[in-house]
Motif scaffolding. Structure first.
Motif, PDB file in Angstrom:
ATOM      1  N   TYR A  36       0.080   2.292  -4.922  1.00  0.00           N
ATOM      2  CA  TYR A  36      -1.100   1.732  -4.256  1.00  0.00           C
ATOM      3  C   TYR A  36      -0.724   0.495  -3.461  1.00  0.00           C
ATOM      4  CZ  TYR A  36      -5.575  -0.762  -3.897  1.00  0.00           C
ATOM      5  OH  TYR A  36      -6.673  -1.466  -3.452  1.00  0.00           O
ATOM      6  N   LEU A  37       0.005  -0.423  -4.107  1.00  0.00           N
ATOM      7  CA  LEU A  37       0.368  -1.665  -3.433  1.00  0.00           C
ATOM      8  C   LEU A  37       1.289  -1.395  -2.243  1.00  0.00           C
ATOM      9  CD1 LEU A  37       0.828  -3.876  -6.601  1.00  0.00           C
ATOM     10  CD2 LEU A  37      -1.007  -4.003  -4.929  1.00  0.00           C
ATOM     11  N   GLN A  58       1.285   1.352  -0.453  1.00  0.00           N
ATOM     12  CA  GLN A  58       0.480   1.961   0.611  1.00  0.00           C
ATOM     13  C   GLN A  58      -0.350   0.906   1.347  1.00  0.00           C
ATOM     14  OE1 GLN A  58      -0.826   5.226  -2.122  1.00  0.00           O
ATOM     15  NE2 GLN A  58      -1.113   6.299  -0.205  1.00  0.00           N
ATOM     16  N   LEU A  59      -0.777  -0.102   0.616  1.00  0.00           N
ATOM     17  CA  LEU A  59      -1.522  -1.184   1.266  1.00  0.00           C
ATOM     18  C   LEU A  59      -0.643  -1.879   2.297  1.00  0.00           C
ATOM     19  CD1 LEU A  59      -3.592  -2.996  -1.490  1.00  0.00           C
ATOM     20  CD2 LEU A  59      -4.369  -1.381   0.227  1.00  0.00           C
ATOM     21  N   LYS A  60       0.671  -1.869   2.081  1.00  0.00           N
ATOM     22  CA  LYS A  60       1.582  -2.484   3.046  1.00  0.00           C
ATOM     23  C   LYS A  60       1.976  -1.509   4.140  1.00  0.00           C
ATOM     24  CE  LYS A  60       2.427  -6.749   1.653  1.00  0.00           C
ATOM     25  NZ  LYS A  60       2.078  -7.905   2.508  1.00  0.00           N
ATOM     26  N   GLY A  61       1.351  -0.352   4.165  1.00  0.00           N
ATOM     27  CA  GLY A  61       1.544   0.550   5.290  1.00  0.00           C
ATOM     28  C   GLY A  61       2.568   1.641   5.069  1.00  0.00           C
TER      29      GLY A  61
END
Lengths: 309, 437
Positions: free
Chosen positions: A97-98, A100-103
């Motif tokens: 998740y983390l 993916q938050l960074k792209g």
């Protein structure tokens, strides 16, 4: 070397409290930059401004020559001092998740996580719950998600807190490795021995003002007082008085197996250490002759104390 | 980079997977139905006990007026004095003694009737007695004046007023009740939804603060995205829960009433009672058809669209405040001082809705409160089944959306600053200062 991050005249106030007062910094590519300062100096505010969490009142921040924009967050990896993880999530899904938050895409994130988990010897943690992890274990996960998206700029705030010496070393090696791979690191800590060990450049902030910055060795040269610590087994007992008459001498102590005279000798600008050494050789057996170079710790304490007076 | 879907997904999945959420989802309908069944069963049990009422009728006029029923059995005591009758009634463990004194045989206006009993009597029984006695006396009085029983019967008229508006659309009483139910249900649903899931959002914000993950997240996403993601994700989880409740509840209801043969409608809400009364007053064969036509007469399209819009906007308005409260404090115990200003308008809306809208849907009070943004979602939802002009709905919605945007902006400011603040509990003054940070 070119500059990765330029902080120009950044000011930030919270109500009546000034957190940063016209602070400027240049951080060069491929460096480990030590951001130092006592508690409450404004370091975290500065780091938050670089991360676009806080917006400065005035001043600019340039990353790779561009003013900070929303898309820059994927070029920055930030490990805050106050860090935690979602307690109810599993290690793997949380890291995904983390990331993916960074792209990162899900598949790419998974691939990289596998590599990093192997590297930090936590390969079998994927399905563990965060609640089951110790503090040090959780720190490893946080470290991985900070660096996973291979950012140009890494910001570590007290990265070693909570680690045992073995794991602290493991993390230190990884930081050095990341630097070798081209990342630039901002390193904020109160542990001066790791500053000595890792940092190329430093900046010292106190009470919202930047006091000193630059190459650590240059700063040490500025702060050195031309003082030499000597140990000598003298030929005659009058040597100590003789030295006191000719030089600026102060008592000192260091560990030694000899029963010798131990002194600090501060040289004047026109005095040469070679002359001192030659002089001493004629007076007895020199067992110890070292230039006193101020440690980062000394510089920190001295500068902050001067600022307080 | 748009993180919103990711955040929504995470919020949704962690909420739905949460153990207490799952337990609540599946246990609540079970508990609710069990409770209702128990209440229904106990009510039946209560009514099943036959009560005996002794009657001492010294006037001799009411010998056939009291007919025994399932729940009440009447025993006439003849030729006793009131003292004797009291003792007999006591000894026979009668529920009570109804004592009607003899009175002069002329046109009777005031009759002296007494009821003796050990326990206090339910007012329903007493008023039933009063009705029976009054009816009998009226009949006797009319007869004395010289009006024949046949005349009385033929003079009795059944009146049903047919309602119609100026455009020629007919309506019925049934429709009025249906409107009440629809409006009340919609308003109350929104109220419950805000309370339950607003709190859930608040807790989830506080959790992010206490677990200290917030700074990690916030370095990747904008606070407003995180806040909106949280609100939307939690709401979706809420809708899921509601849907499961609805389905499970109806299935359980059917199963239980089949197995235990319990009439669940025995424990009725007042609104249901209105409907059943309406059904009773009209012919039984009319009722189904009536409900259907009444239902079709409701402004259904308007109802659905307005429900979705007011529900979503009203919910977002309140939940963003909940999120801001969560961000402003460190733990749940500190939330109290901020909860009151949220709950007051909400409670006000529900009470205004239930008292004034039902009384007069287009009265001044209900109209005004259906425009004030913090009460409008609930009150307007209750008014709409009664037909609210479109311009009023639009205006109210526009005001609501404007306020909603303002509140989200305000909440986002508080949120942005609050999530990184630890330690002290902020005052309202400090919250206002945060907006400038």
């Amino acid at each position: 070397m070119s500059k990765l991050l330029q902080v120009n005249q950044v000011t930030k106030t919270f109500g009546n409290h000034t957190a940063l007062n016209k602070v400027s910094l240049d951080i060069e590519k491929g460096q480990i930059f030590g951001l130092l300062g006592p508690n409450g100096a404004g370091k975290t505010t500065l780091i938050r401004i670089i991360n676009q969490i806080t917006i400065p009142d005035s001043g600019t921040v340039l990353l790779d020559g561009e003013a900070l924009q929303a898309h820059h967050i994927k070029n920055i990896g930030y490990l805050p001092e106050e860090r935690g993880l979602y307690k109810s999530m599993k290690v793997g899904e949380q890291a995904l998740y983390l990331a993916q938050l960074k792209g990162l895409s899900k598949t790419e994130a998974k691939k990289r996580l596998k590599i990093w988990f192997e590297r930090l010897e936590i390969g079998n943690w994927w399905d563990k719950k965060i609640q089951e992890l110790s503090k040090g274990m959780a720190q490893k996960i946080q470290f991985v998600v900070t660096v996973l998206h291979e950012p140009k700029l890494l910001i570590f705030d007290e990265p070693f807190s909570g680690f045992d010496p073995i794991n602290a070393n493991l993390i230190k090696d990884q930081i050095l490795r990341l630097r070798e791979d081209g990342a630039t690191v901002i390193f904020s800590t109160h542990r001066m021995e790791s500053v000595e060990e890792l940092c190329d450049d430093i900046a010292l902030i106190d009470k919202s003002n930047k006091l000193i910055d630059g190459n650590l060795l240059d700063i040490k040269r500025q702060f050195k007082t031309n003082t030499y610590q000597i140990g000598i087994v003298p030929n005659s007992t009058s040597l100590e008085a003789e030295l006191k008459a000719n030089f600026d001498v102060s008592p000192t102590q260091f560990k030694s197996i000899n029963n010798e005279l131990q002194l600090n000798v501060k040289l004047e600008v026109n005095q040469n250490p070679n002359d001192l050494l030659q002089y001493l050789i004629t007076k007895g057996n020199v067992s110890h002759f070292v230039e006193l170079i101020p440690s980062a710790n000394d510089i920190f304490i001295q500068t902050v104390n001067n600022n307080n007076n | 980079m748009n993180h919103l879907p990711l955040i929504i997904k995470r919020e949704y999945i962690t909420k739905v997977r949460n153990k207490s959420f799952i337990i609540m989802t599946f246990l609540s309908p079970l508990l609710f139905i069990t409770l209702m069944s128990v209440v229904a069963y106990l009510t039946q049990l209560n009514d099943a006990k036959v009560r005996t009422i002794s009657i001492l009728d010294q006037s001799g006029l009411f010998q056939k007026s009291f007919q025994s029923s399932k729940a009440l059995k009447y025993v006439y005591l003849k030729g006793k004095t009131d003292k004797e009758a009291k003792e007999i009634a006591k000894a026979s463990k009668s529920y009570g003694l109804l004592y009607i004194k003899a009175f002069p045989n002329k046109l009777t206006k005031n009759v002296s009737v007494q009821f003796f009993s050990d326990e206090s009597v339910s007012p329903g029984i007493i008023s039933d007695f009063e009705d029976i006695i009054a009816q009998r006396l009226r009949y006797l009085n009319l007869k004395k004046i010289g009006i024949d029983t046949k005349d009385i019967k033929s003079a009795t008229v059944d009146v049903t007023i047919k309602q119609e508006n100026y455009l020629g659309v007919t309506s019925s009483k049934m429709e009025g009740y249906l409107k009440l139910i629809f409006g009340g249900a919609a308003g109350y649903l929104l109220f419950m939804f805000i309370i339950i899931y607003g709190n859930m959002i608040m807790r989830s914000v506080i959790e992010e603060k206490t677990s200290r993950i917030i700074e990690v997240i916030i370095s990747s996403v904008k606070p407003i995205h995180l806040m909106l993601g949280k609100i939307i994700g939690t709401s979706l989880a809420g809708i899921t829960q509601f849907a499961i409740w609805l389905i499970l509840g109806s299935i359980l209801m059917v199963v239980i009433s089949l197995i235990f043969n319990i009439d669940l409608s025995a424990s009725q809400t007042p609104q249901q009672m209105l409907v059943s009364q309406a059904i009773e007053t009209q012919g039984l064969n009319m009722q189904i058809q009536d409900v259907l036509t009444a239902f079709l007469h409701l402004p259904i399209a308007n109802l659905v669209i307005a429900f979705v819009l007011f529900f979503v906007c009203g919910y977002l308005l309140y939940s963003s405040i909940y999120a801001a409260i969560g961000a402003a404090v460190d733990n749940e115990t500190d939330t109290q001082q901020f909860m009151l200003p949220v709950l007051i308008p909400l409670m006000l809306a529900v009470y205004i809705g239930f008292f004034t809208v039902i009384d007069n849907p287009h009265g001044t009070v209900s109209t005004i409160f259906s425009f004030i943004p913090f009460t409008s979602p609930v009150v307007m939802l209750m008014r709409i089944p009664f037909g609210v002009p479109v311009w009023q709905q639009m205006l109210s919605l526009a005001l609501l959306i404007l306020t909603f945007l303002g509140t989200v902006w305000f909440a986002a400011k508080i949120y942005r600053v609050g999530i990184l603040m630890y330690g002290k509990k902020p005052s309202y003054k400090e919250l206002l200062k945060w907006i400038k940070y």
